[in-house]
Design a protein around this motif. Sequence first.
Motif, PDB file in Angstrom:
ATOM      1  N   SER A 103       4.117  -3.089 -10.909  1.00  0.00           N
ATOM      2  CA  SER A 103       4.987  -2.641  -9.818  1.00  0.00           C
ATOM      3  C   SER A 103       6.159  -3.604  -9.665  1.00  0.00           C
ATOM      4  CB  SER A 103       4.200  -2.557  -8.501  1.00  0.00           C
ATOM      5  OG  SER A 103       3.707  -3.844  -8.141  1.00  0.00           O
ATOM      6  N   GLY A 105       8.671  -5.083  -6.328  1.00  0.00           N
ATOM      7  CA  GLY A 105       8.944  -5.041  -4.892  1.00  0.00           C
ATOM      8  C   GLY A 105       8.705  -6.397  -4.266  1.00  0.00           C
ATOM      9  N   GLU A 123       4.453  -5.740  -0.537  1.00  0.00           N
ATOM     10  CA  GLU A 123       4.336  -4.319  -0.866  1.00  0.00           C
ATOM     11  C   GLU A 123       4.056  -4.087  -2.346  1.00  0.00           C
ATOM     12  OE1 GLU A 123       9.137  -3.477  -1.280  1.00  0.00           O
ATOM     13  OE2 GLU A 123       8.131  -3.176   0.645  1.00  0.00           O
ATOM     14  N   ALA A 124       4.574  -4.950  -3.216  1.00  0.00           N
ATOM     15  CA  ALA A 124       4.340  -4.778  -4.658  1.00  0.00           C
ATOM     16  C   ALA A 124       2.853  -4.919  -4.974  1.00  0.00           C
ATOM     17  CB  ALA A 124       5.149  -5.793  -5.465  1.00  0.00           C
ATOM     18  N   GLU A 127       0.996  -1.762  -3.546  1.00  0.00           N
ATOM     19  CA  GLU A 127       1.277  -0.590  -4.368  1.00  0.00           C
ATOM     20  C   GLU A 127       0.504  -0.647  -5.684  1.00  0.00           C
ATOM     21  OE1 GLU A 127       5.091   1.903  -6.116  1.00  0.00           O
ATOM     22  OE2 GLU A 127       5.204  -0.290  -6.029  1.00  0.00           O
ATOM     23  N   ALA A 128       0.514  -1.810  -6.337  1.00  0.00           N
ATOM     24  CA  ALA A 128      -0.181  -1.948  -7.618  1.00  0.00           C
ATOM     25  C   ALA A 128      -1.688  -1.812  -7.447  1.00  0.00           C
ATOM     26  CB  ALA A 128       0.157  -3.291  -8.258  1.00  0.00           C
ATOM     27  N   LYS A 130      -3.386  -0.140  -5.086  1.00  0.00           N
ATOM     28  CA  LYS A 130      -3.741   1.257  -4.816  1.00  0.00           C
ATOM     29  C   LYS A 130      -3.610   2.110  -6.071  1.00  0.00           C
ATOM     30  CE  LYS A 130      -2.642   1.421   0.139  1.00  0.00           C
ATOM     31  NZ  LYS A 130      -1.774   2.043   1.172  1.00  0.00           N
ATOM     32  N   ALA A 131      -2.574   1.852  -6.860  1.00  0.00           N
ATOM     33  CA  ALA A 131      -2.353   2.621  -8.090  1.00  0.00           C
ATOM     34  C   ALA A 131      -3.470   2.371  -9.090  1.00  0.00           C
ATOM     35  CB  ALA A 131      -1.003   2.261  -8.693  1.00  0.00           C
ATOM     36  N   LEU A 143       4.520   1.789 -12.592  1.00  0.00           N
ATOM     37  CA  LEU A 143       4.915   2.610 -11.462  1.00  0.00           C
ATOM     38  C   LEU A 143       6.429   2.800 -11.416  1.00  0.00           C
ATOM     39  CD1 LEU A 143       2.493   1.027  -8.842  1.00  0.00           C
ATOM     40  CD2 LEU A 143       2.079   2.859 -10.496  1.00  0.00           C
ATOM     41  N   SER A 145       8.498   2.250  -9.126  1.00  0.00           N
ATOM     42  CA  SER A 145       9.213   1.105  -8.538  1.00  0.00           C
ATOM     43  C   SER A 145       9.578   0.094  -9.612  1.00  0.00           C
ATOM     44  CB  SER A 145       8.347   0.428  -7.470  1.00  0.00           C
ATOM     45  OG  SER A 145       7.180  -0.149  -8.048  1.00  0.00           O
TER      46      SER A 145
END
Length: 274
Positions: A103, A105, A123-124, A127-128, A130-131, A143, A145
């Motif tokens: 990711s 961010g 946030e990075a 996000e990573a 959860k992905a 991702l 982003s």
Amino acid sequence: MSSDVDVKNGRYLLFLDILGFSELVKSKGVEEIYAIIDESLQEFDRWEHLNKLFKTIYFSDTFIFYQEPKGYGKWAFLDVYAIGAMIFSALLAKGVPVRGAISFGGFEVRSDSLSRHQVYFGEALIEAYKAEQRENWIGITILESAWAPYEDENRGTIAAFERERVWKKRHDRVLMLNPFLKLRGWCGEDRIGEIEGPYLEWDDPEFPNDILAFKFLREQAASYSKKGDFSGNVAIKYHATIAFLKEILGVEIYEWGVRISEPDKVGGSCVPPR
């Protein structure tokens, strides 16, 4: 640049989880688990020293390989996916299955006010994480982003790399990374006789890692097939991964990988047998 990405303050981040770690803890002794983690961390340490712009955080079953200087850079995107693929391959070559996401961010790494603890968040990372948790295969996803800022500056490159089998773009705009960059690259060279000597000694350690990692995935999938397990929680990850590898590598490279990773067939060239 994409309006929803802070390209000045963002960082590239590779999030990698060891799969089946809880079972590993139950079945292995303390020293054996420590050795697995220690050897895995050595792969990250190697790339920290070679690249000098990424650092590693480790906790429990998770590795975070993050860009130290803030801000988008073409170099950072190209480095994180290539290094990520090679670390992934190196860990699988040791028999350590991992899955991850890349990711871009906000990601902060600081010491607490007493300099006793490391604090990291952003946030990075969320996000990573959860992905990675959403996936049901063994591989690395890139991702939007992460790839969108690069595409904004280099229009058409993401699609061009897909044609070169670097990754596969899914319907959800996530890129599924081809982890075997060396296997993909050396097949053509082998076809024209450029590889001299044993495959497991050529372009060491990256190419041998690809061969051993490829072998590990195929053997794991085959073991589940032999037991008639095609839909179990773990088995399906390996079967899905093999299906992806056949798609991303193509018939010629995939079959070459099979030939050079089987002990009785090492030495076969990239030219398919007739």
